[in-house]
Motif scaffolding. Structure first.
Motif, PDB file in Angstrom:
ATOM      1  N   ALA A 172     -45.539  -3.835 -34.450  1.00 10.39           N
ATOM      2  CA  ALA A 172     -44.843  -4.506 -33.350  1.00 10.39           C
ATOM      3  C   ALA A 172     -45.822  -5.287 -32.492  1.00 10.39           C
ATOM      4  O   ALA A 172     -45.537  -6.417 -32.064  1.00 10.39           O
ATOM      5  N   ALA A 173     -46.995  -4.702 -32.227  1.00  9.52           N
ATOM      6  CA  ALA A 173     -48.001  -5.378 -31.403  1.00  9.52           C
ATOM      7  C   ALA A 173     -48.527  -6.632 -32.089  1.00  9.52           C
ATOM      8  O   ALA A 173     -48.624  -7.703 -31.472  1.00  9.52           O
ATOM      9  N   VAL A 174     -48.856  -6.516 -33.379  1.00 14.09           N
ATOM     10  CA  VAL A 174     -49.406  -7.660 -34.113  1.00 14.09           C
ATOM     11  C   VAL A 174     -48.398  -8.807 -34.158  1.00 14.09           C
ATOM     12  O   VAL A 174     -48.746  -9.972 -33.985  1.00 14.09           O
ATOM     13  N   ASN A 175     -47.121  -8.482 -34.386  1.00 12.97           N
ATOM     14  CA  ASN A 175     -46.091  -9.517 -34.481  1.00 12.97           C
ATOM     15  C   ASN A 175     -45.679 -10.069 -33.119  1.00 12.97           C
ATOM     16  O   ASN A 175     -45.334 -11.241 -32.994  1.00 12.97           O
ATOM     17  N   GLY A 176     -45.692  -9.221 -32.090  1.00 12.63           N
ATOM     18  CA  GLY A 176     -45.098  -9.605 -30.821  1.00 12.63           C
ATOM     19  C   GLY A 176     -46.039  -9.994 -29.709  1.00 12.63           C
ATOM     20  O   GLY A 176     -45.612 -10.603 -28.723  1.00 12.63           O
ATOM     21  N   VAL A 177     -47.347  -9.676 -29.831  1.00 11.46           N
ATOM     22  CA  VAL A 177     -48.247  -9.912 -28.707  1.00 11.46           C
ATOM     23  C   VAL A 177     -48.402 -11.406 -28.402  1.00 11.46           C
ATOM     24  O   VAL A 177     -48.542 -11.802 -27.234  1.00 11.46           O
ATOM     25  N   ALA A 178     -48.351 -12.252 -29.432  1.00 11.64           N
ATOM     26  CA  ALA A 178     -48.455 -13.695 -29.194  1.00 11.64           C
ATOM     27  C   ALA A 178     -47.274 -14.205 -28.373  1.00 11.64           C
ATOM     28  O   ALA A 178     -47.419 -15.137 -27.569  1.00 11.64           O
ATOM     29  N   PHE A 179     -46.100 -13.589 -28.561  1.00 11.56           N
ATOM     30  CA  PHE A 179     -44.923 -14.006 -27.789  1.00 11.56           C
ATOM     31  C   PHE A 179     -45.068 -13.638 -26.320  1.00 11.56           C
ATOM     32  O   PHE A 179     -44.588 -14.361 -25.436  1.00 11.56           O
ATOM     33  N   CYS A 180     -45.724 -12.500 -26.061  1.00 11.70           N
ATOM     34  CA  CYS A 180     -45.991 -12.134 -24.661  1.00 11.70           C
ATOM     35  C   CYS A 180     -46.900 -13.177 -24.006  1.00 11.70           C
ATOM     36  O   CYS A 180     -46.670 -13.583 -22.858  1.00 11.70           O
ATOM     37  N   GLY A 181     -47.916 -13.623 -24.744  1.00 11.66           N
ATOM     38  CA  GLY A 181     -48.780 -14.672 -24.231  1.00 11.66           C
ATOM     39  C   GLY A 181     -48.048 -15.990 -24.071  1.00 11.66           C
ATOM     40  O   GLY A 181     -48.253 -16.716 -23.096  1.00 11.66           O
ATOM     41  N   PHE A 229     -32.483 -17.592 -24.668  1.00  9.76           N
ATOM     42  CA  PHE A 229     -32.758 -16.169 -24.832  1.00  9.76           C
ATOM     43  C   PHE A 229     -31.990 -15.604 -26.026  1.00  9.76           C
ATOM     44  O   PHE A 229     -32.555 -14.927 -26.892  1.00  9.76           O
ATOM     45  N   LEU A 230     -30.698 -15.885 -26.091  1.00 11.18           N
ATOM     46  CA  LEU A 230     -29.853 -15.344 -27.157  1.00 11.18           C
ATOM     47  C   LEU A 230     -30.248 -15.926 -28.512  1.00 11.18           C
ATOM     48  O   LEU A 230     -30.306 -15.202 -29.519  1.00 11.18           O
ATOM     49  N   LEU A 231     -30.525 -17.230 -28.546  1.00  9.88           N
ATOM     50  CA  LEU A 231     -30.924 -17.845 -29.805  1.00  9.88           C
ATOM     51  C   LEU A 231     -32.177 -17.203 -30.373  1.00  9.88           C
ATOM     52  O   LEU A 231     -32.239 -16.871 -31.562  1.00  9.88           O
ATOM     53  N   ASP A 232     -33.200 -17.024 -29.528  1.00 12.18           N
ATOM     54  CA  ASP A 232     -34.492 -16.575 -30.036  1.00 12.18           C
ATOM     55  C   ASP A 232     -34.475 -15.124 -30.497  1.00 12.18           C
ATOM     56  O   ASP A 232     -35.297 -14.733 -31.327  1.00 12.18           O
ATOM     57  N   ILE A 233     -33.570 -14.310 -29.965  1.00 14.14           N
ATOM     58  CA  ILE A 233     -33.429 -12.957 -30.519  1.00 14.14           C
ATOM     59  C   ILE A 233     -33.107 -13.056 -31.997  1.00 14.14           C
ATOM     60  O   ILE A 233     -33.736 -12.403 -32.844  1.00 14.14           O
ATOM     61  N   ALA A 234     -32.125 -13.900 -32.325  1.00 13.55           N
ATOM     62  CA  ALA A 234     -31.704 -14.044 -33.717  1.00 13.55           C
ATOM     63  C   ALA A 234     -32.730 -14.813 -34.538  1.00 13.55           C
ATOM     64  O   ALA A 234     -33.097 -14.397 -35.648  1.00 13.55           O
ATOM     65  N   PHE A 235     -33.230 -15.934 -33.993  1.00 17.84           N
ATOM     66  CA  PHE A 235     -34.090 -16.822 -34.776  1.00 17.84           C
ATOM     67  C   PHE A 235     -35.407 -16.155 -35.138  1.00 17.84           C
ATOM     68  O   PHE A 235     -35.866 -16.233 -36.284  1.00 17.84           O
ATOM     69  N   TYR A 236     -36.048 -15.495 -34.177  1.00 15.63           N
ATOM     70  CA  TYR A 236     -37.347 -14.890 -34.461  1.00 15.63           C
ATOM     71  C   TYR A 236     -37.197 -13.594 -35.253  1.00 15.63           C
ATOM     72  O   TYR A 236     -38.092 -13.244 -36.024  1.00 15.63           O
ATOM     73  N   SER A 237     -36.093 -12.884 -35.072  1.00 14.08           N
ATOM     74  CA  SER A 237     -35.835 -11.721 -35.925  1.00 14.08           C
ATOM     75  C   SER A 237     -35.766 -12.152 -37.381  1.00 14.08           C
ATOM     76  O   SER A 237     -36.381 -11.547 -38.267  1.00 14.08           O
ATOM     77  N   GLN A 238     -35.031 -13.227 -37.641  1.00 14.63           N
ATOM     78  CA  GLN A 238     -34.901 -13.730 -39.003  1.00 14.63           C
ATOM     79  C   GLN A 238     -36.232 -14.189 -39.571  1.00 14.63           C
ATOM     80  O   GLN A 238     -36.564 -13.877 -40.723  1.00 14.63           O
ATOM     81  N   ALA A 251     -38.701 -14.303 -24.192  1.00 12.22           N
ATOM     82  CA  ALA A 251     -38.262 -12.931 -23.915  1.00 12.22           C
ATOM     83  C   ALA A 251     -37.309 -12.480 -25.013  1.00 12.22           C
ATOM     84  O   ALA A 251     -37.363 -11.323 -25.472  1.00 12.22           O
ATOM     85  N   GLY A 252     -36.448 -13.383 -25.465  1.00  8.65           N
ATOM     86  CA  GLY A 252     -35.574 -13.064 -26.597  1.00  8.65           C
ATOM     87  C   GLY A 252     -36.356 -12.846 -27.873  1.00  8.65           C
ATOM     88  O   GLY A 252     -36.033 -11.958 -28.676  1.00  8.65           O
ATOM     89  N   ALA A 253     -37.414 -13.648 -28.082  1.00  8.86           N
ATOM     90  CA  ALA A 253     -38.252 -13.472 -29.267  1.00  8.86           C
ATOM     91  C   ALA A 253     -38.937 -12.108 -29.256  1.00  8.86           C
ATOM     92  O   ALA A 253     -39.090 -11.460 -30.299  1.00  8.86           O
ATOM     93  N   ILE A 254     -39.361 -11.665 -28.064  1.00 12.42           N
ATOM     94  CA  ILE A 254     -39.992 -10.339 -27.947  1.00 12.42           C
ATOM     95  C   ILE A 254     -38.978  -9.248 -28.289  1.00 12.42           C
ATOM     96  O   ILE A 254     -39.297  -8.285 -28.996  1.00 12.42           O
ATOM     97  N   VAL A 255     -37.749  -9.397 -27.807  1.00 19.35           N
ATOM     98  CA  VAL A 255     -36.691  -8.452 -28.170  1.00 19.35           C
ATOM     99  C   VAL A 255     -36.498  -8.449 -29.681  1.00 19.35           C
ATOM    100  O   VAL A 255     -36.364  -7.387 -30.316  1.00 19.35           O
ATOM    101  N   GLY A 256     -36.504  -9.654 -30.277  1.00 20.87           N
ATOM    102  CA  GLY A 256     -36.352  -9.735 -31.722  1.00 20.87           C
ATOM    103  C   GLY A 256     -37.513  -9.115 -32.476  1.00 20.87           C
ATOM    104  O   GLY A 256     -37.328  -8.378 -33.444  1.00 20.87           O
ATOM    105  N   ALA A 257     -38.744  -9.416 -32.007  1.00 16.90           N
ATOM    106  CA  ALA A 257     -39.934  -8.935 -32.707  1.00 16.90           C
ATOM    107  C   ALA A 257     -40.078  -7.422 -32.617  1.00 16.90           C
ATOM    108  O   ALA A 257     -40.387  -6.750 -33.604  1.00 16.90           O
TER     109      ALA A 257
END
Length: 536
Positions: A68-77, A303-312, A448-454
């Motif tokens: 989770a950290a490797v995939n999501g830390v860039a999104f936090c930045g 926000f809603l889009l990126d949950i789905a898009f980055y999860s995929q 923030a949605g991408a982080i939720v997805g990641a």
């Protein structure tokens, strides 16, 4: 009346400088997409290299918190960078900040590939540190590129120009897969290794450590090549005239760009400067009245889009493994696994992701932003449910190709839909003095949605029927229920799209209401019998 320099930009025919601006700004997005998504190609390789247990009968995998950290830390930045550089772009100017983001991306791309440590935890910690700052630079590119392109473009084809900048993201995703294929194929030919189930100790050759480092560092190349040209671009006329209040400089810059003579209307600008009390701030009641619903619309849909898009995007490999399109890890050596994951993701990008972006470029100024966004969310919802409800049907061997086709269509309509329009609309509907800031806020909401997805999808998609999965993850709700959740999220995106205004064919000042502000200033402050124009 609008300034002559702004009228000249709005009415300008498509010229060479438009295409130059698209390439310069677009190469930033090429790099952004490459840097953000290339990590998903090598996460399984990182698990094999750094988390292999001697004598184990299965390939090593990253623990869930590490993955989770490797995939999501860039999104936090990225989220932090969007807020910071978006604000800074309105305070210091678009151009002055533009080069800084690129330098940060180049340095941190190289540093990520040079991650070091005496043990696995040290390497992963260093990688996560530099990927955070890489994301910080990437984040700055979002509001600055969108704002610069919107302020350079004419009103007739503005949507296509901004969409073309964003469409370079598709080529960045595609390039990530191609680079991974080339690098893994070269290492596979030079350092052949047996399948894991044949020889566990030899299935990951020592040279495999170079593969992920080369793939990660390659992102510095396109960013570095465009730095000089970014620094050569003049500041946008809308910032210079409407924010910096320097009509003479704006006219001079745009006279060179457009190759026409433009009169500097300093008197009009000085009048605006004297009436700055009417130029409301971000946290004012006037902003809330005029643009509060607009900002809610842009932030919620992104926000809603990126949950789905980055999860995929980030977990394609897990979904393809679940349906059997990518063979089990134990049947492949480490280099072969990178090759097959990259090949699968490149095929999806080539057949659906990239075409979706360019459909938007071709049609956005005909169909409009609102129609494309609503349509995209609708079809994403339809295809997600079509995958989720008969999920057991799709996992059968004879139906896997059908699953991949349906899954590809969700990417196509994400990009010929809200993934492009959520980037375009915030660059058009807010006043010049707040445009970069509001775009940064909208984009940060998306991340923030991408982080939720990641982070969320990583756990949610795990097998729900086991106490603990083979990879060591806690039980989740399963891929099927995760796809249902993503379908519901896309449906909510359709609802919130109703808050987003249409900007097709209008000047930026018409959309944002800045022309109305000038008229109000000429009439004087509103009194008890006068009501300022309400934008809905």
């Amino acid at each position: 009346m609008p300034l002559e320099v702004l009228n000249a930009l709005d009415a300008a025919k498509t010229q060479w400088y438009h295409f130059t601006a698209i390439v310069i700004a677009g190469m930033g997005f090429f790099t952004d997409a490459y840097d953000l998504f290339c990590i998903s190609l090598v996460t399984k390789l990182l698990g094999r290299i750094y988390y292999h247990v001697d004598g184990a009968t299965k390939p090593g995998t990253l623990p869930p918190n590490v993955a989770a950290a490797v995939n999501g830390v860039a999104f936090c930045g990225t989220l932090s960078g969007q807020l910071f550089f978006g604000w800074l772009g309105d305070k210091m100017g678009r151009k002055r900040v533009y080069g800084l983001t690129l330098v940060l991306m180049v340095v941190c791309s190289i540093a990520s590939g040079l991650s070091f440590g005496h043990e696995p935890k040290g390497v992963i910690a260093t990688l996560c540190f530099f990927r955070f700052w890489l994301g910080f630079g990437v984040g700055g590119d979002y509001p600055l590129s969108a704002t610069i392109m919107s302020e350079y473009a004419n009103k007739k084809t503005r949507g296509a120009f901004i969409a073309a900048v964003f469409a370079m993201q598709g080529f960045g995703i595609l390039a990530g897969g191609i680079v991974a294929i080339i690098v893994s194929a070269a290492f596979k030919a030079k350092y052949p290794a047996p399948a894991y189930e044949v020889n566990a100790l030899a299935s990951t050759v020592p040279q495999a450590d170079y593969i992920w480092r080369i793939i990660v560092m390659f992102g510095a190349l396109p960013a570095g090549l465009t730095y000089y040209w970014r620094m050569k671009m003049p500041e946008t006329a809308r910032y210079t005239a409407l924010v910096a209040m320097n009509a003479k400089r704006a006219a001079a810059d745009m006279s060179k760009v457009l190759q026409v003579e433009i009169v500097a209307e300093q008197e009009k600008v000085e009048q605006l400067a004297q009436d700055r009390g009417y130029q409301f701030g971000l946290f004012s009641k006037e902003f809330l009245r005029r643009h509060g619903l607009h900002l809610l619309g842009t932030t919620s849909t992104w926000f809603l889009l990126d949950i789905a898009f980055y999860s995929q995007n980030l977990f394609q490999k897990d979904i393809f493994s679940a349906i059997g399109w990518i063979p089990p890890a134990k049947t492949m050596n480490a280099i072969e696994e990178v090759f097959k994951i990259a090949r699968a993701q490149t095929l999806i990008a080539l057949c659906s992701t990239v075409p979706g972006y360019w459909f938007t470029v071709a049609l956005i100024d005909y169909m409009g932003r609102f129609a494309i966004q609503l349509m995209g969310f609708f079809f994403m919802t339809v295809f997600m449910f079509a995958l989720a409800f008969p999920y057991d049907h799709w996992t059968k061997k004879d139906n896997r190709i059908g699953f991949v086709i349906m899954y590809s269509l969700t990417f196509f309509f994400a990009n010929f839909g809200p993934n492009a329009t959520t980037f375009i609309v915030p660059a058009e509907i807010f006043p010049a003095r707040l445009r970069s800031t509001c775009h940064g806020i909208s984009a940060a909401s998306g991340k923030a949605g991408a982080i939720v997805g990641a982070f969320g999808f990583l756990y949610a998609a795990q097998n729900k029927d086991k106490t603990k999965t083979d990879a060591g993850y806690p039980p989740g709700i399963g891929v099927k229920n995760s796809l249902i959740m993503l379908g519901v999220i896309n449906f909510l995106g359709m609802i919130f799209t109703l808050l987003v205004p249409e900007g097709k064919g209008k000047s930026l000042e018409e959309i944002s209401g800045e022309n109305d502000e000038e008229q109000e200033q000429q009439r004087g402050p509103p009194n008890n019998t006068t009501t300022a124009t309400l934008h809905v």
